[in-house]
Design an enzyme around this catalytic site. Structure first.
Site, PDB file in Angstrom:
ATOM      1  N   ASP A  34       0.819  -1.215   0.000  1.00  0.00           N
ATOM      2  CA  ASP A  34       0.000   0.000   0.000  1.00  0.00           C
ATOM      3  C   ASP A  34       0.856   1.269   0.000  1.00  0.00           C
ATOM      4  OD1 ASP A  34      -2.335   1.379  -0.041  1.00  0.00           O
ATOM      5  OD2 ASP A  34      -2.881   0.991   2.045  1.00  0.00           O
ATOM      6  N   ASN A  82     -10.543  -2.812  -6.836  1.00  0.00           N
ATOM      7  CA  ASN A  82      -9.681  -1.846  -7.542  1.00  0.00           C
ATOM      8  C   ASN A  82     -10.220  -1.454  -8.929  1.00  0.00           C
ATOM      9  OD1 ASN A  82      -6.514  -3.090  -6.199  1.00  0.00           O
ATOM     10  ND2 ASN A  82      -7.783  -1.390  -5.516  1.00  0.00           N
TER      11      ASN A  82
HETATM   12  C1  FPP Z   1      -1.798  -0.093  -3.503  1.00  0.00           C
HETATM   13  O1  FPP Z   1      -1.341   1.251  -3.463  1.00  0.00           O
HETATM   14  C2  FPP Z   1      -1.253  -0.802  -4.667  1.00  0.00           C
HETATM   15  C3  FPP Z   1      -1.976  -1.318  -5.708  1.00  0.00           C
HETATM   16  C4  FPP Z   1      -3.455  -1.196  -5.746  1.00  0.00           C
HETATM   17  C5  FPP Z   1      -1.347  -1.982  -6.875  1.00  0.00           C
HETATM   18  C6  FPP Z   1      -0.079  -2.743  -6.611  1.00  0.00           C
HETATM   19  C7  FPP Z   1       0.330  -3.509  -7.811  1.00  0.00           C
HETATM   20  C8  FPP Z   1       1.546  -3.445  -8.388  1.00  0.00           C
HETATM   21  C9  FPP Z   1       2.604  -2.581  -7.868  1.00  0.00           C
HETATM   22  C10 FPP Z   1       1.846  -4.291  -9.597  1.00  0.00           C
HETATM   23  C11 FPP Z   1       2.803  -5.366  -9.208  1.00  0.00           C
HETATM   24  C12 FPP Z   1       3.205  -6.191 -10.348  1.00  0.00           C
HETATM   25  C13 FPP Z   1       3.173  -7.537 -10.361  1.00  0.00           C
HETATM   26  C14 FPP Z   1       3.654  -8.247 -11.549  1.00  0.00           C
HETATM   27  C15 FPP Z   1       2.664  -8.316  -9.232  1.00  0.00           C
HETATM   28  P1  FPP Z   1      -2.383   2.446  -3.646  1.00  0.00           P
HETATM   29  O2  FPP Z   1      -2.412   2.827  -5.076  1.00  0.00           O
HETATM   30  O3  FPP Z   1      -3.707   2.062  -3.075  1.00  0.00           O
HETATM   31  O4  FPP Z   1      -1.715   3.564  -2.800  1.00  0.00           O
HETATM   32  P2  FPP Z   1      -2.476   4.794  -2.093  1.00  0.00           P
HETATM   33  O5  FPP Z   1      -3.223   4.220  -0.937  1.00  0.00           O
HETATM   34  O6  FPP Z   1      -1.355   5.678  -1.678  1.00  0.00           O
HETATM   35  O7  FPP Z   1      -3.370   5.428  -3.109  1.00  0.00           O
END
Ligand code: FPP
Length: 250
Positions: A34, A82
């Site tokens: 996160d 998401n």
């Molecule tokens: C949460 O941070 C993260 C995600 C919803 C996506 C994570 C996925 C990846 C990094 C891709 C990984 C790649 C592979 C191949 C597994 P957020 O966007 O919710 O952060 P925030 O709370 O600060 O908005």
């Protein structure tokens, strides 16, 4: 359930083959990556830059955990919720995962790591599904550890699909063990340690069944700032926990 999924579910060994037998090391670590969006926004970058940075760190961190004796790492890459994000961010994440999985194939083979995906397979883009199934097939015999990717995944969705599959097969007198085998995670061992970055204290529908007796590490750092040193600190703290599984202190 597709034939491919049935074959993968039939595997019952592998996840614990490289276990150190050292119970102060968690065998199965689940990670909620996160804070990518906030990390990027703070730097005046688009949210997607946070995801790209996050993906770039995975190999190094996975290697560190395997070296420490962890045998399974589950990553929350994209939840069933998401899809509510902007089309631009969703498309970016789908393309990023497809690219990273295709690019990573050689490395996963070299690392002797098995890739397994959990989550729905009926909504994600065909290119991503093809990349996932190609990797699952290619890495099926790898024994050093398992990287479990939760993509279009929701814990409640997984439980409901498992219940429906058991009903469809006319199962009676369902046991915990039998129910477990209907879950996407199937043969994976229960989660020992859950790590969530970015200072949030939520489960967000991640692997609810598998976390029944997990330990938790909620840390303030954003996922793109994660380092092996931070993981080391978390593992050290885990080793001091007294896990009783509902019993009494040993
Ligand atoms: C949460 O941070 C993260 C995600 C919803 C996506 C994570 C996925 C990846 C990094 C891709 C990984 C790649 C592979 C191949 C597994 P957020 O966007 O919710 O952060 P925030 O709370 O600060 O908005």
């Amino acid at each position: 359930m597709s034939l491919l999924s049935k074959i993968f579910k039939s595997k019952t060994v592998g996840e614990i083959e490289n276990s150190t037998g050292n119970h102060s090391i968690p065998g199965h670590v689940a990670i909620m990556m996160d804070g990518n969006g906030r990390w990027a926004t703070k730097r005046g970058l688009p949210r997607t830059a946070g995801h790209a940075n996050a993906a770039g760190k995975l190999e190094n961190l996975m290697t560190y955990l395997l070296d420490r004796g962890v045998h399974t790492v589950s990553l929350y890459a994209f939840s069933t919720e998401n899809w509510k994000r902007s089309k631009q961010e969703v498309d970016f994440l789908m393309n990023l995962m497809t690219k990273e999985l295709k690019r990573g194939k050689k490395r996963f083979m070299e690392m002797n790591v098995r890739i397994k995906a959990i989550g729905r397979r009926d909504n994600i883009p065909t290119k991503l599904l093809d990349a996932i199934e190609d990797l699952e097939l290619a890495t099926f015999g790898n024994t050093r550890g398992t990287l479990c990717l939760a993509i279009d995944y929701g814990g409640q969705d997984e439980i409901v699909r498992a219940a429906q599959a058991a009903i469809d097969e006319g199962v009676e007198n369902l046991t915990k063990e039998a129910f477990n085998s209907y879950l996407d995670s199937g043969e994976l061992t229960p989660i020992d340690l859950v790590i969530r970055t970015s200072g949030e204290f939520r489960l967000s529908n991640f692997m609810l069944w598998q976390m029944a007796y997990s330990e938790f590490a909620f840390i303030p750092e954003m996922w793109p700032d994660m380092t092996p040193k931070i993981l080391e600190k978390i593992l050290k703290d885990y080793s001091t926990r007294n896990r009783r599984f509902g019993g009494t202190k040993k």
